[in-house]
Design an enzyme around this catalytic site. Structure first.
Site, PDB file in Angstrom:
ATOM      1  N   ARG A  54     -13.737 -39.696 -43.088  1.00  0.00           N
ATOM      2  CA  ARG A  54     -13.960 -39.486 -41.657  1.00  0.00           C
ATOM      3  C   ARG A  54     -15.462 -39.328 -41.393  1.00  0.00           C
ATOM      4  NH1 ARG A  54     -11.755 -34.805 -40.424  1.00  0.00           N
ATOM      5  NH2 ARG A  54     -13.674 -33.786 -39.787  1.00  0.00           N
ATOM      6  N   TYR A 107     -18.591 -50.889 -16.670  1.00  0.00           N
ATOM      7  CA  TYR A 107     -17.259 -51.065 -17.244  1.00  0.00           C
ATOM      8  C   TYR A 107     -16.326 -49.938 -16.751  1.00  0.00           C
ATOM      9  CZ  TYR A 107     -13.698 -51.583 -20.859  1.00  0.00           C
ATOM     10  OH  TYR A 107     -12.517 -51.756 -21.526  1.00  0.00           O
ATOM     11  N   ASP A 180     -25.476 -50.038 -22.210  1.00  0.00           N
ATOM     12  CA  ASP A 180     -24.381 -50.836 -22.764  1.00  0.00           C
ATOM     13  C   ASP A 180     -24.874 -52.292 -22.830  1.00  0.00           C
ATOM     14  OD1 ASP A 180     -22.085 -52.421 -23.143  1.00  0.00           O
ATOM     15  OD2 ASP A 180     -20.797 -50.966 -22.130  1.00  0.00           O
ATOM     16  N   LYS A 205     -16.086 -57.515 -28.535  1.00  0.00           N
ATOM     17  CA  LYS A 205     -16.507 -58.727 -27.837  1.00  0.00           C
ATOM     18  C   LYS A 205     -17.285 -59.624 -28.816  1.00  0.00           C
ATOM     19  CE  LYS A 205     -14.526 -56.427 -24.654  1.00  0.00           C
ATOM     20  NZ  LYS A 205     -15.115 -55.425 -23.794  1.00  0.00           N
TER      21      LYS A 205
END
Ligand SMILES: *Cc1c(COP(=O)(O)O)cnc(C)c1O
Length: 392
Positions: A54, A107, A180, A205
């Site tokens: 993790r 977004y 972003d 993407k």
């Protein structure tokens, strides 16, 4: 080393894995140590040591090093999704009661995160700006403003923010910036070099590019990324799976080539659409007719494949016929993969809004969003051509 060479070889050490040409997937939860002193020393540098997956995973770390280098950052961290990365990045800079200035039309889920969720949970104050002029930011700054959240180009309407100017203002007021950069990818735009503090991506993407991985990324300086690793990354626990990072390594090897091909195809498609009599307007930063084309060219070295256009009709039946008649452009959300896609904002908005509310948002029924993939551009144009013929 030039980008194409670096992205292929950097951070890989084949001697370590018996000459295997592709590094292995480290599919293990924990790492074991020789003795007491060895694990004790590992804890002293737990950010850079593999102890538990993790935290740090060596296979994942190869990809993170390549991505940081590509973006011109000191360090990066991969996350389970773009939203996980955005959540970690915003929470890194924001404390209860802080004020943040956000670009309109970012977004959708990122907007919800800041303006609904963080507002409710942490009393975050928020001001939306169009992002077009520096005065808007100046006017919106309050004593408790801690963050500018940017998305340039924004993926809904492709608005471009003047990144160096905004970052200069932010630095002069001790305000942090997050951008972003999903639309341009780290190939076509380098926000960190323009003064941005943290660059975030949805790797689902272009970075992934094969429509087979959901993942996210934050890139920045070592100070910020180390703090995120110890706090938001480990505590929120939204780690990337080793195999997903390994698939991203596969994707990175072709990222420069794919972005070049997306750009070439997109420009051909945009040029075709712009001259078609059944199309009112094409919205694509790579076109000379795009309102902010000059600024776009100044801060990006290329243009990706996501664009919008407006059909010259408001007849919903005709619009549906057009969408349904496309054969290569598949109907679906998301974008940035090898395959071409079409989506109409009306599909989701008409579920929640009346036609009047819908039009009040400045969107029309005839608005189409397409992601231009890696197929042959002539085939894509032929597909659009036959679809447009169906509109009488
Ligand atoms: C898709 C997307 C995101 C979210 O990424 P996920 O990987 O789907 O969580 C964030 N920003 C932009 C601009 C996006 O297009």
């Amino acid at each position: 080393m030039k980008t194409e060479t670096m992205i292929s070889h950097f951070a890989e050490d084949r001697e370590k894995y018996e000459g295997a040409v592709v590094p292995p997937i480290f599919q293990n939860t924990l790492f074991t140590f020789e003795d007491w002193n060895a694990i004790d020393a590992a804890f002293d540098d737990r950010i850079n040591t593999s102890i538990y997956s993790r935290g740090r995973n060596p296979g994942v770390n190869i990809v993170e090093m390549k991505l940081a280098k590509l973006a011109g950052g000191e360090k990066s961290r991969l996350f389970a999704s773009g939203m996980a990365a955005i959540t970690a990045a915003t929470m890194h800079f924001l404390n209860a009661g802080d004020h943040v200035i956000v670009i309109k039309n970012i977004y959708g889920p990122a907007n919800n995160l800041i303006s609904v969720y963080l507002k409710k949970k942490m009393g975050i104050e928020i001001t939306f700006v169009s992002g077009d002029s520096l005065d808007e930011y100046e006017e919106a700054i309050r004593p408790n403003t801690k963050l500018f959240y940017l998305e340039s180009p924004s993926t809904a309407i492709f608005s471009i923010q003047d990144i160096p100017a905004i970052c200069k203002l932010a630095k002069s007021r001790n305000i942090k910036t997050i951008l972003d950069n999903t639309w341009a990818s780290p190939i076509f735009q380098k926000p960190l070099e323009m003064g941005v503090d943290l660059e975030v991506h949805s790797c689902s993407k272009y970075i992934g590019g094969h429509s087979d991985v959901v993942a996210g990324l934050i890139i920045g300086n070592a100070h910020d990324i180390d703090s995120i690793i110890i706090n938001e990354f480990e505590l929120l626990g939204s780690k990337i799976a080793p195999i997903e990072a390994w698939l991203l390594m596969r994707s990175l090897r072709t990222l420069p080539l794919r972005m070049k091909a997306h750009q070439e195809n997109a420009i051909k498609v945009a040029d075709f659409l712009e001259t078609h009599t059944k199309i009112e307007k094409v919205n694509y930063p790579g076109l000379k007719s795009f309102s902010q084309h000059k600024l776009a060219k100044k801060q990006m070295s290329g243009f990706s494949g996501l664009m919008a256009f407006k059909l010259k009709t408001d007849d919903l039946d005709k619009i549906k016929t057009f969408v349904n008649s496309l054969k290569l452009f598949k109907i679906g959300v998301s974008w940035g993969g090898h395959e071409s896609l079409v989506y109409a904002p009306a599909i989701s908005y008409l579920k929640e809004l009346s036609l009047e509310q819908f039009e009040g948002l400045g969107i029309s029924l005839g608005d189409m969003r397409i992601s231009v993939g890696l197929e042959n551009a002539d085939d894509l144009i032929d597909d659009l051509k036959q679809g447009l013929l169906m509109i009488s």
